[in-house]
Design an enzyme around this catalytic site. Sequence first.
Site, short mmCIF file in Angstrom:
data_model
loop_
_atom_site.label_atom_id
_atom_site.label_comp_id
_atom_site.label_asym_id
_atom_site.label_seq_id
_atom_site.Cartn_x
_atom_site.Cartn_y
_atom_site.Cartn_z
N HIS A 33 -13.49 -4.99 3.54
CA HIS A 33 -12.12 -4.92 4.05
C HIS A 33 -12.17 -5.08 5.57
O HIS A 33 -13.13 -4.66 6.20
CB HIS A 33 -11.51 -3.54 3.73
CG HIS A 33 -11.20 -3.35 2.27
ND1 HIS A 33 -11.78 -2.36 1.53
CD2 HIS A 33 -10.36 -4.00 1.44
CE1 HIS A 33 -11.29 -2.41 0.29
NE2 HIS A 33 -10.43 -3.39 0.21
N GLY A 34 -11.14 -5.67 6.11
CA GLY A 34 -11.08 -5.80 7.57
C GLY A 34 -11.80 -7.04 8.04
O GLY A 34 -11.69 -8.10 7.42
N HIS A 44 -11.49 -8.13 -3.19
CA HIS A 44 -10.88 -7.44 -2.04
C HIS A 44 -11.59 -7.95 -0.79
O HIS A 44 -12.72 -8.42 -0.87
CB HIS A 44 -11.08 -5.92 -2.17
CG HIS A 44 -10.16 -5.31 -3.17
ND1 HIS A 44 -9.17 -4.44 -2.83
CD2 HIS A 44 -10.08 -5.47 -4.52
CE1 HIS A 44 -8.51 -4.07 -3.92
NE2 HIS A 44 -9.05 -4.68 -4.96
N GLY A 45 -10.92 -7.82 0.35
CA GLY A 45 -11.57 -8.22 1.60
C GLY A 45 -11.78 -9.72 1.69
O GLY A 45 -12.83 -10.19 2.09
N GLU A 101 -11.47 -0.20 -9.44
CA GLU A 101 -12.56 -0.69 -8.59
C GLU A 101 -13.85 0.07 -8.93
O GLU A 101 -13.82 1.28 -9.15
CB GLU A 101 -12.21 -0.45 -7.11
CG GLU A 101 -13.31 -0.83 -6.14
CD GLU A 101 -12.92 -0.63 -4.67
OE1 GLU A 101 -11.75 -0.90 -4.32
OE2 GLU A 101 -13.78 -0.18 -3.89
N ASP A 127 -1.29 -1.37 -4.00
CA ASP A 127 -2.69 -1.60 -3.63
C ASP A 127 -3.38 -0.27 -3.28
O ASP A 127 -2.82 0.55 -2.56
CB ASP A 127 -2.70 -2.53 -2.40
CG ASP A 127 -4.05 -3.16 -2.15
OD1 ASP A 127 -4.84 -3.28 -3.10
OD2 ASP A 127 -4.31 -3.55 -0.99
N SER A 176 0.85 -1.19 0.00
CA SER A 176 0.00 0.00 0.00
C SER A 176 0.89 1.24 0.00
O SER A 176 2.10 1.15 0.26
CB SER A 176 -0.89 0.00 1.25
OG SER A 176 -0.07 0.12 2.40
N ASN A 210 -5.05 -9.40 3.39
CA ASN A 210 -4.26 -8.48 4.19
C ASN A 210 -4.51 -8.73 5.68
O ASN A 210 -3.61 -9.10 6.43
CB ASN A 210 -4.62 -7.04 3.78
CG ASN A 210 -3.70 -6.00 4.39
OD1 ASN A 210 -2.69 -6.32 5.01
ND2 ASN A 210 -4.04 -4.74 4.22
N THR A 211 -5.78 -8.56 6.09
CA THR A 211 -6.13 -8.65 7.51
C THR A 211 -5.68 -9.97 8.15
O THR A 211 -5.11 -9.97 9.25
CB THR A 211 -7.65 -8.48 7.67
OG1 THR A 211 -8.01 -7.23 7.08
CG2 THR A 211 -8.08 -8.49 9.12
ZN LIG Z 1 -8.84 -3.63 -1.09
#
Ligand SMILES: [Zn+2]
Length: 276
Positions: free
Chosen positions: A172-173, A200-201, A132, A82, A47, A224-225
């Site tokens: 996300h998250g 994503h996510g 996106e 990203d 990122s 990611n998370t």
């Molecule tokens: Zn994303």
Amino acid sequence: MNKYNEIIKAYKNGYAIPQFNTINAEYTRYILEECEKEKSPVILGVSEKVAKHLGGFKVAKNIVDGLIEDLNITIPVILHLDHAKSKEACEKAIKAGFDSIMIDYSSYTLEENIKITKSLVLENPNTIIECEVGTIGKNGNEGIIYSNLEDIEKIKRETNAHLIAPSFGTVHGVYKGEPRLNFNLLKEIKNKIDTPLVMHGGSGLSDENFKESISNGIAKININTELKQAWTKSIREFLKNNPTETDPVYITESVSEELKKVVSKLIKIFGSNNRI
Ligand SMILES: [Zn+2]
């Protein structure tokens, strides 16, 4: 573009290439080692925040190049920026040698999103460009705006972006409650534009959700998370069990096993193992 062909290959053969977001050299090393072991191509996500944390885009690029050389990594590795929020950030990353960028103008109008995406595609013929459309939610099914099919068709037609991240219910998250993924929307998008789609996510979804997404055109999945959670859990446990340890080498190395477990598990669900 050789590296885009890796994603096309995944799209055509019904698997997805993982994008593991990284934060530093060791983290990157453990991801690369595990992907090499599983013979899986990999996208390393960086990122803007992480590039800044490291000292710059060139630092990120050099870490990846150095690891590939010193560890004899032979799998395809795609270095990806990203969620870039500006054209300037994309250009800096491309100049530093990134293979791929995501311009996130999803919060702007469709026209503005098309304009910036189109200019990046035209001006950077050797770079993979992702955009996106719609709004991917944040932490717990909040704020999801599902993509509009016509918008996706239009952005593909006018920009010829290589990868499109639709909003179809992922967040996300961390998810709160059951994710509400709209597979019909995904199917319709796939039928209309025949372009590799990006999830994503991905952290925290069930194996079935991943598999159904892949069968409906998802060929790149961003994680990611789940890696961050594994990293933090390992460090916390290590420090708790070794309260007098002060050597950062041992503290940092303690994350290796848990990070690799996440990488290995997901590669197998995505079906990207043994593809080299
Ligand atoms: Zn994303």
